[in-house]
Scaffold this active site. Structure first.
Site, PDB file in Angstrom:
ATOM      1  N   THR A   1      43.482  45.600  46.438  1.00  0.00           N
ATOM      2  CA  THR A   1      44.451  46.673  46.199  1.00  0.00           C
ATOM      3  C   THR A   1      45.369  46.279  45.042  1.00  0.00           C
ATOM      4  OG1 THR A   1      44.397  47.377  48.494  1.00  0.00           O
ATOM      5  CG2 THR A   1      46.393  47.931  47.275  1.00  0.00           C
TER       6      THR A   1
ATOM      7  N   GLY B   1      50.888  41.065  48.237  1.00  0.00           N
ATOM      8  CA  GLY B   1      51.611  42.029  49.065  1.00  0.00           C
ATOM      9  C   GLY B   1      52.612  42.875  48.319  1.00  0.00           C
TER      10      GLY B   1
ATOM     11  N   GLY C   1      52.017  45.324  46.676  1.00  0.00           N
ATOM     12  CA  GLY C   1      51.636  46.719  46.912  1.00  0.00           C
ATOM     13  C   GLY C   1      51.613  47.060  48.395  1.00  0.00           C
TER      14      GLY C   1
ATOM     15  N   GLY D   1      43.549  41.321  43.369  1.00  0.00           N
ATOM     16  CA  GLY D   1      44.604  40.852  42.481  1.00  0.00           C
ATOM     17  C   GLY D   1      45.570  39.943  43.230  1.00  0.00           C
ATOM     18  N   ALA D   2      46.643  39.572  42.557  1.00  0.00           N
ATOM     19  CA  ALA D   2      47.676  38.733  43.198  1.00  0.00           C
ATOM     20  C   ALA D   2      48.987  38.936  42.451  1.00  0.00           C
ATOM     21  CB  ALA D   2      47.267  37.267  43.155  1.00  0.00           C
TER      22      ALA D   2
ATOM     23  N   GLU E   1      44.376  42.927  53.273  1.00  0.00           N
ATOM     24  CA  GLU E   1      43.806  42.055  52.237  1.00  0.00           C
ATOM     25  C   GLU E   1      43.461  40.686  52.820  1.00  0.00           C
ATOM     26  OE1 GLU E   1      45.771  43.641  48.092  1.00  0.00           O
ATOM     27  OE2 GLU E   1      46.914  42.203  49.271  1.00  0.00           O
TER      28      GLU E   1
ATOM     29  N   THR F   1      47.039  47.360  40.875  1.00  0.00           N
ATOM     30  CA  THR F   1      46.615  47.877  39.574  1.00  0.00           C
ATOM     31  C   THR F   1      45.451  47.080  38.984  1.00  0.00           C
ATOM     32  OG1 THR F   1      48.365  46.541  38.559  1.00  0.00           O
ATOM     33  CG2 THR F   1      48.884  48.842  38.985  1.00  0.00           C
ATOM     34  N   THR F   2      45.390  45.776  39.255  1.00  0.00           N
ATOM     35  CA  THR F   2      44.291  44.971  38.714  1.00  0.00           C
ATOM     36  C   THR F   2      43.007  45.270  39.484  1.00  0.00           C
ATOM     37  OG1 THR F   2      45.996  43.274  38.390  1.00  0.00           O
ATOM     38  CG2 THR F   2      43.726  42.644  37.889  1.00  0.00           C
TER      39      THR F   2
ATOM     40  N   LYS G   1      50.816  36.044  35.896  1.00  0.00           N
ATOM     41  CA  LYS G   1      50.849  35.780  37.340  1.00  0.00           C
ATOM     42  C   LYS G   1      50.726  34.281  37.670  1.00  0.00           C
ATOM     43  CE  LYS G   1      50.628  40.277  38.309  1.00  0.00           C
ATOM     44  NZ  LYS G   1      49.495  40.906  38.924  1.00  0.00           N
TER      45      LYS G   1
HETATM   46  O1  LIG Z   1      49.589  44.516  48.242  1.00  0.00           O
HETATM   47  C1  LIG Z   1      49.138  44.464  47.113  1.00  0.00           C
HETATM   48  C2  LIG Z   1      48.317  43.386  46.582  1.00  0.00           C
HETATM   49  O2  LIG Z   1      48.512  42.135  47.157  1.00  0.00           O
HETATM   50  C3  LIG Z   1      48.112  43.331  45.090  1.00  0.00           C
HETATM   51  O3  LIG Z   1      46.861  42.747  44.898  1.00  0.00           O
HETATM   52  C4  LIG Z   1      49.155  42.563  44.333  1.00  0.00           C
HETATM   53  O4  LIG Z   1      50.435  43.124  44.597  1.00  0.00           O
HETATM   54  C5  LIG Z   1      48.894  42.565  42.826  1.00  0.00           C
HETATM   55  O5  LIG Z   1      48.978  43.862  42.345  1.00  0.00           O
HETATM   56  P1  LIG Z   1      48.860  44.208  40.805  1.00  0.00           P
HETATM   57  O6  LIG Z   1      47.454  43.918  40.407  1.00  0.00           O
HETATM   58  O7  LIG Z   1      49.207  45.668  40.725  1.00  0.00           O
HETATM   59  O8  LIG Z   1      49.858  43.358  40.084  1.00  0.00           O
END
Ligand SMILES: O=C[C@H](O)[C@H](O)[C@H](O)COP(=O)(O)O
Length: 231
Positions: free
Chosen positions: A28, A97, A99, A84-85, A105, A30-31, A123
């Site tokens: 989950t 987390g 998101g 993602g992370a 996850e 954006t990545t 990151k």
């Molecule tokens: O709960 C959301 C997840 O752990 C996402 O993988 C994490 O927040 C990274 O999200 P993004 O790729 O949007 O930075």
């Protein structure tokens, strides 16, 4: 290259690990969404995979783009999860987390033979904790749980605001029906100790420290892709 392009590049590199017949955990954020888009293109040209999504949001995107889905009930053992992370440290311990999907996850990652983390270079950190640690908690006894989290952190020399995550003026509710407390403890030198201390609190459902789950991290920077394997 802008941040979105870096996410696309990391997602593209992860796709090289996906083969026909695989059962995939699909992350989950954006990545992970960039990964879903590229995966959908491959599916459209014949790649035969089934995905278990880590959130309703990811499930909706997969459905929209035609990525075949299963559930963890029907497909309880997975070959690979790509996710993602929010932060990645040199041992591939993660904070996740941001998101709000950390519980599903982590369940999906733990059911997978292998977890690949995809991220842009921003990151990558030496010590986790710049990003507030998301802690999923039961709605019942919220204030008591919040106090207990602060007290548990204090035993490890950690302190800082623990804030209820809000959205549109209301508490954010996870897919599992819980709340999220974001803990700004700063740098977390002993992630295992904090994990154990948090799990000792009954109201804590799960936390965003992913320890020993990621086997590979694919990090995209302006200077190219760096692939890090867990020791
Ligand atoms: O709960 C959301 C997840 O752990 C996402 O993988 C994490 O927040 C990274 O999200 P993004 O790729 O949007 O930075």
């Amino acid at each position: 290259m802008d941040a979105r392009q870096l996410k696309v590049e990391a997602a593209r590199a992860a796709l090289a690990y996906v083969g026909s017949g695989m059962r995939l955990g699909i992350g989950t954020g954006t990545t992970a969404e960039e990964f879903v888009r590229l995966l959908a293109e491959k599916v459209a040209t014949g790649l035969d995979v089934v995905g278990v999504p880590t959130s309703e949001r990811t499930a909706a995107l997969c459905r929209e783009l035609g990525v075949p889905l299963s559930t963890l009930e029907d497909t309880p053992e997975l070959d690979l999860t790509v996710d993602g992370a929010d932060e990645v440290d040199p041992d591939l311990t993660l904070i996740k987390g941001g998101g709000g999907a950390l519980l599903r996850e982590k369940i999906v990652a733990a059911a997978s033979e292998r977890m690949i983390v995809i991220a842009d270079k921003s990151k990558l950190v030496e010590t986790l904790g710049r990003f507030p640690l998301p802690i999923e908690v039961n709605k019942f006894g919220l204030r008591a749980t919040e106090i207990a989290i602060g007290a548990a952190a204090a035993t490890l020399g950690l302190s800082g605001p623990v804030t209820l995550r809000m959205t549109g003026g209301q508490p954010f509710v996870t897919d599992g029906g819980h709340f999220i407390l974001d803990a700004s403890f700063g740098r977390i030198p002993d992630t295992r100790a904090l994990s154990n201390a948090l799990f000792a609190i009954p109201g804590v459902v799960e936390h965003g420290l992913f320890i020993g789950l990621a086997s590979t991290a694919i990090i995209a920077g302006g200077d190219g892709i760096e692939t890090v394997h867990a020791a």
